[in-house]
Design a protein around this motif. Structure first.
Motif, PDB file in Angstrom:
ATOM      1  N   ALA A 243       0.888  -1.133   0.012  1.00  0.00           N
ATOM      2  CA  ALA A 243       0.040  -0.079  -0.126  1.00  0.00           C
ATOM      3  C   ALA A 243       0.926   1.386  -0.155  1.00  0.00           C
ATOM      4  O   ALA A 243       1.720   1.299   0.657  1.00  0.00           O
ATOM      5  N   ALA A 244       0.492   2.224  -0.783  1.00  0.00           N
ATOM      6  CA  ALA A 244       1.102   3.669  -0.922  1.00  0.00           C
ATOM      7  C   ALA A 244       0.853   4.378   0.360  1.00  0.00           C
ATOM      8  O   ALA A 244      -0.232   4.489   0.564  1.00  0.00           O
ATOM      9  N   GLU A 245       1.929   5.028   1.019  1.00  0.00           N
ATOM     10  CA  GLU A 245       1.472   6.080   1.924  1.00  0.00           C
ATOM     11  C   GLU A 245       2.823   7.047   1.763  1.00  0.00           C
ATOM     12  O   GLU A 245       3.942   6.399   1.707  1.00  0.00           O
ATOM     13  N   TRP A 246       2.519   8.186   2.021  1.00  0.00           N
ATOM     14  CA  TRP A 246       3.697   9.310   1.906  1.00  0.00           C
ATOM     15  C   TRP A 246       4.935   8.787   2.682  1.00  0.00           C
ATOM     16  O   TRP A 246       5.973   8.887   2.211  1.00  0.00           O
ATOM     17  N   GLY A 247       4.509   8.696   4.200  1.00  0.00           N
ATOM     18  CA  GLY A 247       5.795   8.603   4.882  1.00  0.00           C
ATOM     19  C   GLY A 247       6.561   7.245   4.630  1.00  0.00           C
ATOM     20  O   GLY A 247       7.699   7.268   4.579  1.00  0.00           O
ATOM     21  N   ALA A 248       5.603   6.332   4.354  1.00  0.00           N
ATOM     22  CA  ALA A 248       6.403   5.016   4.138  1.00  0.00           C
ATOM     23  C   ALA A 248       7.196   4.928   2.553  1.00  0.00           C
ATOM     24  O   ALA A 248       8.415   4.560   2.543  1.00  0.00           O
ATOM     25  N   MET A 249       6.678   5.875   1.832  1.00  0.00           N
ATOM     26  CA  MET A 249       7.427   6.144   0.511  1.00  0.00           C
ATOM     27  C   MET A 249       8.715   6.743   0.627  1.00  0.00           C
ATOM     28  O   MET A 249       9.748   6.485   0.060  1.00  0.00           O
ATOM     29  N   VAL A 250       8.594   7.878   1.560  1.00  0.00           N
ATOM     30  CA  VAL A 250       9.941   8.598   1.912  1.00  0.00           C
ATOM     31  C   VAL A 250      10.929   7.583   2.501  1.00  0.00           C
ATOM     32  O   VAL A 250      12.229   7.542   2.095  1.00  0.00           O
ATOM     33  N   ASN A 251      10.239   6.691   3.312  1.00  0.00           N
ATOM     34  CA  ASN A 251      11.368   5.835   4.057  1.00  0.00           C
ATOM     35  C   ASN A 251      11.964   4.829   3.014  1.00  0.00           C
ATOM     36  O   ASN A 251      12.965   4.561   2.933  1.00  0.00           O
ATOM     37  N   SER A 252      11.133   4.245   1.919  1.00  0.00           N
ATOM     38  CA  SER A 252      11.710   3.253   1.150  1.00  0.00           C
ATOM     39  C   SER A 252      12.438   3.786   0.012  1.00  0.00           C
ATOM     40  O   SER A 252      13.262   3.505  -0.356  1.00  0.00           O
ATOM     41  N   GLY A 253      12.129   5.120  -0.108  1.00  0.00           N
ATOM     42  CA  GLY A 253      12.996   5.988  -1.197  1.00  0.00           C
ATOM     43  C   GLY A 253      14.485   6.588  -0.695  1.00  0.00           C
ATOM     44  O   GLY A 253      15.136   6.954  -1.389  1.00  0.00           O
ATOM     45  N   ARG A 254      14.348   6.445   0.701  1.00  0.00           N
ATOM     46  CA  ARG A 254      15.601   7.311   1.341  1.00  0.00           C
ATOM     47  C   ARG A 254      17.047   6.604   0.997  1.00  0.00           C
ATOM     48  O   ARG A 254      18.020   7.404   0.617  1.00  0.00           O
ATOM     49  N   VAL A 255      16.939   5.412   0.821  1.00  0.00           N
ATOM     50  CA  VAL A 255      18.308   4.816   0.140  1.00  0.00           C
ATOM     51  C   VAL A 255      18.602   5.291  -1.191  1.00  0.00           C
ATOM     52  O   VAL A 255      19.883   4.933  -1.620  1.00  0.00           O
ATOM     53  N   TYR A 256      17.791   5.787  -1.845  1.00  0.00           N
ATOM     54  CA  TYR A 256      18.052   6.075  -3.269  1.00  0.00           C
ATOM     55  C   TYR A 256      18.288   7.595  -3.541  1.00  0.00           C
ATOM     56  O   TYR A 256      18.370   8.182  -4.470  1.00  0.00           O
ATOM     57  N   LEU A 257      18.335   8.269  -2.347  1.00  0.00           N
ATOM     58  CA  LEU A 257      18.273   9.668  -2.604  1.00  0.00           C
ATOM     59  C   LEU A 257      19.291  10.547  -3.436  1.00  0.00           C
ATOM     60  O   LEU A 257      19.376  11.248  -4.107  1.00  0.00           O
ATOM     61  N   LEU A 258      20.544   9.599  -3.190  1.00  0.00           N
ATOM     62  CA  LEU A 258      21.794  10.365  -3.940  1.00  0.00           C
ATOM     63  C   LEU A 258      21.702  10.404  -5.343  1.00  0.00           C
ATOM     64  O   LEU A 258      22.003  11.194  -5.934  1.00  0.00           O
ATOM     65  N   GLY A 268       7.388  13.430   0.067  1.00  0.00           N
ATOM     66  CA  GLY A 268       7.751  14.287   1.352  1.00  0.00           C
ATOM     67  C   GLY A 268       7.190  15.995   1.017  1.00  0.00           C
ATOM     68  O   GLY A 268       6.730  16.401   1.790  1.00  0.00           O
ATOM     69  N   ALA A 269       7.393  16.301  -0.324  1.00  0.00           N
ATOM     70  CA  ALA A 269       6.633  17.461  -0.705  1.00  0.00           C
ATOM     71  C   ALA A 269       5.229  17.579  -0.370  1.00  0.00           C
ATOM     72  O   ALA A 269       4.979  18.523   0.007  1.00  0.00           O
ATOM     73  N   ALA A 270       4.782  16.470  -1.098  1.00  0.00           N
ATOM     74  CA  ALA A 270       3.438  16.493  -0.628  1.00  0.00           C
ATOM     75  C   ALA A 270       2.850  16.540   0.755  1.00  0.00           C
ATOM     76  O   ALA A 270       1.808  17.383   1.226  1.00  0.00           O
ATOM     77  N   ILE A 271       3.498  15.894   1.697  1.00  0.00           N
ATOM     78  CA  ILE A 271       3.321  16.138   3.142  1.00  0.00           C
ATOM     79  C   ILE A 271       3.196  17.433   3.385  1.00  0.00           C
ATOM     80  O   ILE A 271       2.498  17.998   4.290  1.00  0.00           O
TER      81      ILE A 271
END
Lengths: 305, 338
Positions: A243-258, A268-271
């Motif tokens: 299931a998609a949720e903004w906080g969880a998406m930021v969490n799973s995306g944080r390893v790819y941020l670089l 995150g911007a949506a939050i």
């Protein structure tokens, strides 16, 4: 810094001119409240219409299109299993905004009932209830909510309940204070004298009249409740995959941020946008309801003569 | 009512609240799904082992008896044993505490050092551009998902610019300074090890700034609000009429009184900072109590989660009591109102 505050134009403290007249100072129009309204309404409508607005199925895995940058095909890019991030942000809004609104609805309705009873009956019930509220407030909100949600088990519902639980005292205190002042009003004493049953007085007089500050509080709270539930999802205490949720998406995306900055950035911007909208609207309503607290003169303890 | 009596009353109230706090955490930790003895024993343990553990931990006793045991343990500083690390929770928390203290302390300092001048400036020039900036910072601060701010700041300052290190308290091969306080900045300074001191500082900068950002606006708005209130009082006008220089009126006459309510806000903000530390530590891989509790959540390590919760709640209550007492000392008017 040179200051001469007394010559400043301040709507709450009109300054007399040489002839001793005070001129009303024009209040500014609520531009920021309108900005807030737009910031909230756009994501709300977009999430509600997600099934029609989404360009892809939010849970459709496509391993050949992993971690794509934003493009005409995928507006916000794709995630690590090739799901379309734009569609997931839209779909996630239903859970993120829904969780925030759910929290304030649960907390406010519980608070209205408990605060109403506490204020009306007073005595032992009031004493015990207020001490229980003190205990809840003795925890930093996120810390207690984390412990509760962990005990309730994984899932968005348990994190909503946990956050609602820590927000209840705010409403109990608010409604109780309102009821305490309302119960001395003539129309209430008249109703009591006329022999109206307690539930009638509570339902017809006390609760409706204590609602306006509660409504303001819910708006102010919706943003922070959304932030709290998103934070819990980020920490792994919320929705379950996929299931998609903004906080969880930021969490799973944080390893790819670089390398794939867009992945954690958009949810995150949506939050930020939605929470800011709720806060701007809430600030405006609060100022309207209590002019003494208007942004130019917050209420503090006034010295007594 | 004398100051002593007021403090005694607050203390009594706090003891009551702390009892409630332990009762609540006790209830939560006994409401967890599943059998705690089974959790402690592990999935493959036999029924006899589970029963043995149940007896050893007193889990077969009635709940009130368990609560009394739990309380007497708490009073002795016994928070139980962590399932994940196998060590006593109190020991684990003590080990991670200095890192959290350093982070929260630095963030608090930053929030006050930036927030107070910003608040003063926006009260002195009400509705000027400074005021608008402070208002925007405040709204942005309370609306900002802290975990996301940390990630975006990392992507920018570490990923794109490469100015600041990405995670941890020291560089991978950096040696911690000899432990005196556990705060690297202070320990390194005491050891006159300026290379380590600099390393610790650059590692602290980004997480502390992110954590502080959320609170700068709150502090600034409070300072501005109470300062405006004070500035409209008679004694200020009298001072102005006597020709006291405006600077002196602002800083010596008004700000002193305005800072009293600000202190309360700062005390309350500490709770949020502690909670924020959980998030910040996770994002920046900062080895503090916050990362510890998040790891405990992932592995359903309830003794660790509940131990952290109790410690934080007790610390938060004590700090707020201290703030109350300081406020009472600073402002006799509040004392008069009881």
């Amino acid at each position: 810094m040179s200051v001469d505050v007394l010559t400043q134009r301040d709507p709450d403290y009109p300054v007399p001119d040489a002839a001793g007249r005070t001129r009303p100072v024009r209040r500014r129009r609520p531009i920021m409240a309108w900005v807030g309204f737009v910031l909230v309404i756009v994501p709300v409508i977009a999430s509600l219409l997600a099934p029609w607005l989404a360009t892809h199925d939010p849970n459709q895995v496509n391993l050949t299109r992993r971690l794509q940058p934003p493009s005409a095909e995928h507006w916000f890019g794709t995630d690590e299993v090739g799901r379309d991030l734009f569609s997931r942000v839209l779909d996630g809004g239903r859970r993120s905004i829904g969780a925030g609104i759910g929290v304030v609805l649960i907390a406010a309705s519980t608070g209205i009932v408990l605060g109403g009873l506490s204020g009306w009956f007073g005595g032992k019930l009031d004493l015990i209830l207020m001490r229980v509220m003190d205990v809840i407030l003795a925890f930093p909100a996120l810390v207690l909510a984390m412990a509760l949600a962990a005990a309730l088990g994984p899932g968005l519902m348990s994190s909503v309940l946990a956050v609602a639980f820590v927000r209840v005292p705010v409403y109990v205190r608010l409604v109780r204070a309102q009821v305490l002042s309302l119960r001395e009003r003539e129309y209430v004493t008249a109703a009591v004298a006329a022999g109206a049953p307690t539930w009638h007085i509570l339902r017809r007089h006390l609760i409706p009249n204590s609602l306006p500050p509660v409504v303001v509080q819910t708006t102010l709270d919706a943003g922070s409740a959304m932030l709290l539930t998103a934070t819990m999802s980020f920490l792994g205490l919320g929705v379950r995959a996929p299931a998609a949720e903004w906080g969880a998406m930021v969490n799973s995306g944080r390893v790819y941020l670089l390398d794939q900055w867009w992945y954690p950035t958009y949810p995150g911007a949506a939050i930020l946008m939605t929470a800011m909208g709720f806060n701007l609207i809430g600030d405006y309503w609060r100022d309207r309801l209590d002019p003494r607290r208007a942004s130019s003169a917050p209420k503090t303890t006034r010295t007594r003569p | 009512m004398g100051l002593g009596q007021v403090i005694a009353r607050r203390l009594a109230l706090m003891v009551l609240v702390l009892l409630g706090v332990t009762l609540l955490t006790f209830i939560i930790s006994h409401a967890i799904p599943g059998d705690p003895a089974r959790l402690l024993a592990g999935q493959r343990a036999s029924d006899e082992v589970v029963a043995q553990i149940r007896r050893n931990y007193g889990l077969d006793q009635p709940l009130p008896v368990q609560y009394v045991r739990y309380m007497s343990g708490l009073l002795k500083g016994d928070l139980g044993r962590s399932i994940r690390t196998g060590r006593p929770v109190a020991e684990d928390l003590a080990r991670f505490f200095p890192a959290t203290l350093e982070l929260v302390g630095a963030a608090m300092l930053l929030a006050v050092l930036i927030g107070v001048p910003l608040g003063v400036a926006s009260a002195a020039r009400n509705n000027s551009w400074v005021d608008h900036v402070s208002r925007s910072v405040s709204v942005a601060g309370v609306s900002m998902p802290l975990f996301w701010l940390g990630i975006v700041a990392l992507a920018f300052f570490y990923g794109k610019l490469g100015w600041l290190p990405g995670s941890g308290r020291l560089s991978p091969f950096g040696l911690a300074p000899p432990t005196v306080t556990g705060l690297y900045l202070i320990d390194a300074a005491l050891a006159r090890d300026w290379v380590t001191w600099r390393d610790a500082l650059v590692h602290l900068l980004l997480p502390a700034s992110c954590l502080a950002f959320v609170h700068v606006g709150v502090v600034a708005r409070q300072v501005r609000g109470s300062l405006l209130e004070v500035l409209h009082q008679d004694y200020i006008r009298t001072a102005q009429a006597y020709g006291v220089p405006p600077r002196r009126v602002l800083y010596r006459y008004a700000l002193r009184n305005a800072l009293v309510p600000t202190l309360t806000v700062v005390g309350l903000a500490l709770g949020d900072l502690l909670a924020g530390a959980v998030v910040t530590e996770t994002v920046f891989a900062w080895p503090g109590m916050g990362s510890y509790v998040v790891d405990s959540i992932t592995s359903l390590d309830f003794p660790a989660i509940m131990g952290f919760t109790v410690v934080v709640a007790v610390g938060y209550s004590v700090i707020n009591l201290l703030v109350d007492v300081i406020t009472l000392r600073l402002d006799p008017r509040i004392r008069a109102m009881g």
